[in-house]
Design a protein around this motif. Structure first.
Motif, PDB file in Angstrom:
ATOM      1  N   VAL A  97      30.053  32.092 -72.526  1.00 25.51           N
ATOM      2  CA  VAL A  97      29.415  32.694 -71.360  1.00 25.51           C
ATOM      3  C   VAL A  97      29.029  34.116 -71.747  1.00 25.51           C
ATOM      4  O   VAL A  97      29.895  34.903 -72.147  1.00 25.51           O
ATOM      5  CB  VAL A  97      30.365  32.710 -70.139  1.00 25.51           C
ATOM      6  CG1 VAL A  97      29.717  33.425 -68.958  1.00 25.51           C
ATOM      7  CG2 VAL A  97      30.789  31.293 -69.763  1.00 25.51           C
ATOM      8  N   MET A  98      27.748  34.439 -71.671  1.00 26.80           N
ATOM      9  CA  MET A  98      27.265  35.790 -71.959  1.00 26.80           C
ATOM     10  C   MET A  98      26.798  36.434 -70.665  1.00 26.80           C
ATOM     11  O   MET A  98      26.017  35.831 -69.922  1.00 26.80           O
ATOM     12  CB  MET A  98      26.111  35.764 -72.965  1.00 26.80           C
ATOM     13  CG  MET A  98      26.504  35.396 -74.372  1.00 26.80           C
ATOM     14  SD  MET A  98      27.712  36.510 -75.158  1.00 26.80           S
ATOM     15  CE  MET A  98      26.915  38.104 -75.056  1.00 26.80           C
ATOM     16  N   VAL A  99      27.284  37.654 -70.411  1.00 25.92           N
ATOM     17  CA  VAL A  99      26.953  38.368 -69.184  1.00 25.92           C
ATOM     18  C   VAL A  99      26.216  39.659 -69.564  1.00 25.92           C
ATOM     19  O   VAL A  99      26.819  40.569 -70.126  1.00 25.92           O
ATOM     20  CB  VAL A  99      28.225  38.697 -68.377  1.00 25.92           C
ATOM     21  CG1 VAL A  99      27.857  39.432 -67.093  1.00 25.92           C
ATOM     22  CG2 VAL A  99      29.017  37.432 -68.071  1.00 25.92           C
ATOM     23  N   PRO A 100      24.913  39.742 -69.266  1.00 26.85           N
ATOM     24  CA  PRO A 100      24.160  40.958 -69.594  1.00 26.85           C
ATOM     25  C   PRO A 100      24.449  42.072 -68.583  1.00 26.85           C
ATOM     26  O   PRO A 100      24.960  41.807 -67.485  1.00 26.85           O
ATOM     27  CB  PRO A 100      22.705  40.502 -69.508  1.00 26.85           C
ATOM     28  CG  PRO A 100      22.711  39.358 -68.563  1.00 26.85           C
ATOM     29  CD  PRO A 100      24.061  38.691 -68.718  1.00 26.85           C
ATOM     30  N   PRO A 101      24.111  43.309 -68.941  1.00 30.69           N
ATOM     31  CA  PRO A 101      24.307  44.417 -68.001  1.00 30.69           C
ATOM     32  C   PRO A 101      23.620  44.141 -66.668  1.00 30.69           C
ATOM     33  O   PRO A 101      22.554  43.522 -66.615  1.00 30.69           O
ATOM     34  CB  PRO A 101      23.646  45.605 -68.717  1.00 30.69           C
ATOM     35  CG  PRO A 101      23.713  45.260 -70.168  1.00 30.69           C
ATOM     36  CD  PRO A 101      23.538  43.767 -70.224  1.00 30.69           C
ATOM     37  N   GLY A 102      24.265  44.580 -65.597  1.00 29.46           N
ATOM     38  CA  GLY A 102      23.700  44.451 -64.263  1.00 29.46           C
ATOM     39  C   GLY A 102      24.003  43.149 -63.554  1.00 29.46           C
ATOM     40  O   GLY A 102      23.697  43.015 -62.370  1.00 29.46           O
ATOM     41  N   THR A 103      24.608  42.190 -64.239  1.00 29.80           N
ATOM     42  CA  THR A 103      24.870  40.883 -63.646  1.00 29.80           C
ATOM     43  C   THR A 103      26.242  40.865 -62.967  1.00 29.80           C
ATOM     44  O   THR A 103      27.250  41.124 -63.626  1.00 29.80           O
ATOM     45  CB  THR A 103      24.823  39.782 -64.722  1.00 29.80           C
ATOM     46  OG1 THR A 103      23.559  39.832 -65.372  1.00 29.80           O
ATOM     47  CG2 THR A 103      25.030  38.406 -64.111  1.00 29.80           C
ATOM     48  N   PRO A 104      26.316  40.558 -61.678  1.00 30.56           N
ATOM     49  CA  PRO A 104      27.623  40.494 -61.008  1.00 30.56           C
ATOM     50  C   PRO A 104      28.410  39.300 -61.534  1.00 30.56           C
ATOM     51  O   PRO A 104      27.863  38.208 -61.696  1.00 30.56           O
ATOM     52  CB  PRO A 104      27.267  40.319 -59.534  1.00 30.56           C
ATOM     53  CG  PRO A 104      25.911  39.692 -59.537  1.00 30.56           C
ATOM     54  CD  PRO A 104      25.216  40.201 -60.771  1.00 30.56           C
ATOM     55  N   HIS A 105      29.688  39.520 -61.804  1.00 30.04           N
ATOM     56  CA  HIS A 105      30.513  38.427 -62.339  1.00 30.04           C
ATOM     57  C   HIS A 105      31.996  38.711 -62.165  1.00 30.04           C
ATOM     58  O   HIS A 105      32.417  39.852 -61.988  1.00 30.04           O
ATOM     59  CB  HIS A 105      30.223  38.209 -63.832  1.00 30.04           C
ATOM     60  CG  HIS A 105      30.645  39.366 -64.684  1.00 30.04           C
ATOM     61  ND1 HIS A 105      29.939  40.550 -64.728  1.00 30.04           N
ATOM     62  CD2 HIS A 105      31.711  39.537 -65.511  1.00 30.04           C
ATOM     63  CE1 HIS A 105      30.552  41.398 -65.549  1.00 30.04           C
ATOM     64  NE2 HIS A 105      31.632  40.805 -66.027  1.00 30.04           N
ATOM     65  N   THR A 106      32.762  37.651 -62.225  1.00 25.59           N
ATOM     66  CA  THR A 106      34.211  37.699 -62.312  1.00 25.59           C
ATOM     67  C   THR A 106      34.651  36.384 -62.924  1.00 25.59           C
ATOM     68  O   THR A 106      33.827  35.503 -63.192  1.00 25.59           O
ATOM     69  CB  THR A 106      34.886  37.949 -60.952  1.00 25.59           C
ATOM     70  OG1 THR A 106      36.291  38.183 -61.176  1.00 25.59           O
ATOM     71  CG2 THR A 106      34.706  36.788 -60.002  1.00 25.59           C
ATOM     72  N   PHE A 107      35.942  36.264 -63.169  1.00 24.90           N
ATOM     73  CA  PHE A 107      36.478  35.027 -63.741  1.00 24.90           C
ATOM     74  C   PHE A 107      37.896  34.838 -63.243  1.00 24.90           C
ATOM     75  O   PHE A 107      38.541  35.782 -62.779  1.00 24.90           O
ATOM     76  CB  PHE A 107      36.445  35.061 -65.276  1.00 24.90           C
ATOM     77  CG  PHE A 107      37.184  36.232 -65.855  1.00 24.90           C
ATOM     78  CD1 PHE A 107      38.548  36.178 -66.100  1.00 24.90           C
ATOM     79  CD2 PHE A 107      36.511  37.403 -66.152  1.00 24.90           C
ATOM     80  CE1 PHE A 107      39.230  37.265 -66.607  1.00 24.90           C
ATOM     81  CE2 PHE A 107      37.191  38.500 -66.665  1.00 24.90           C
ATOM     82  CZ  PHE A 107      38.548  38.427 -66.901  1.00 24.90           C
ATOM     83  N   ALA A 108      38.395  33.610 -63.348  1.00 26.61           N
ATOM     84  CA  ALA A 108      39.752  33.279 -62.924  1.00 26.61           C
ATOM     85  C   ALA A 108      40.173  32.004 -63.639  1.00 26.61           C
ATOM     86  O   ALA A 108      39.340  31.267 -64.164  1.00 26.61           O
ATOM     87  CB  ALA A 108      39.796  33.076 -61.412  1.00 26.61           C
TER      88      ALA A 108
END
Length: 164
Positions: A97-108
């Protein structure tokens, strides 16, 4: 200087970094144990890498955005649920999973089994955030939502409050 003289001069190269299975800096944040494999000190601060073990039923951080770094997650074992905006993605072992700057995200980790993931931070900006959180806990202070937000803010990160 001749080409021959230039090639016989010693070349300065960065030292190779080798982190063995029991090595690296350990950061414990509640039910998550992180092992920092590269904090950026050997990569000119271009890249940091950490291995994280999420205990069963571990909630992650509040959904947030990074302004200045990409974050990557490679799932080594178990399943990690990533929430991106209002979409959930269950990532099993072998998923990146790649998350670029500015992208809202979290994980659990919503499962009954531990999950292990390898995370990258480019540049290395965010490793110090985890150190700051550990310091709060080590000082006996509670890790309140505001303390977390304050720490995020020091590393070009903010909560994704527009998603609440």
């Amino acid at each position: 200087m001749t080409e021959e003289a230039k090639s016989s001069e010693p070349q300065t190269r960065p030292a190779v970094s080798v982190v063995g299975p029991g090595d690296g800096e350990t950061i414990v944040l509640g039910t998550t144990r992180m092992r920092v494999l590269e904090d950026g000190s050997h990569t000119g601060h271009r890249l940091a890498i950490a291995e994280s073990v999420l205990a069963p039923h571990t909630q992650g951080p509040p959904q947030h955005r990074h302004a200045r770094h990409d974050e990557g997650f490679y799932i080594l074992s178990g399943t990690v649920r990533f929430t991106v905006g209002d979409e959930d993605h269950d990532a099993a072992a072998g998923t990146l999973v790649m998350v670029p700057p500015g992208t809202p995200h979290t994980f659990a980790n919503p499962t009954d089994q531990p999950a292990v993931m390898l995370s990258t931070f480019t540049p290395d900006l965010y490793v110090q955030y985890f150190r700051d959180l550990q310091e709060i806990l080590a000082d006996g202070r509670p890790l309140t939502p505001q303390a977390n937000i304050d720490a995020m803010g020091r590393y070009a990160t903010e909560p994704a409050t527009d998603l609440d």
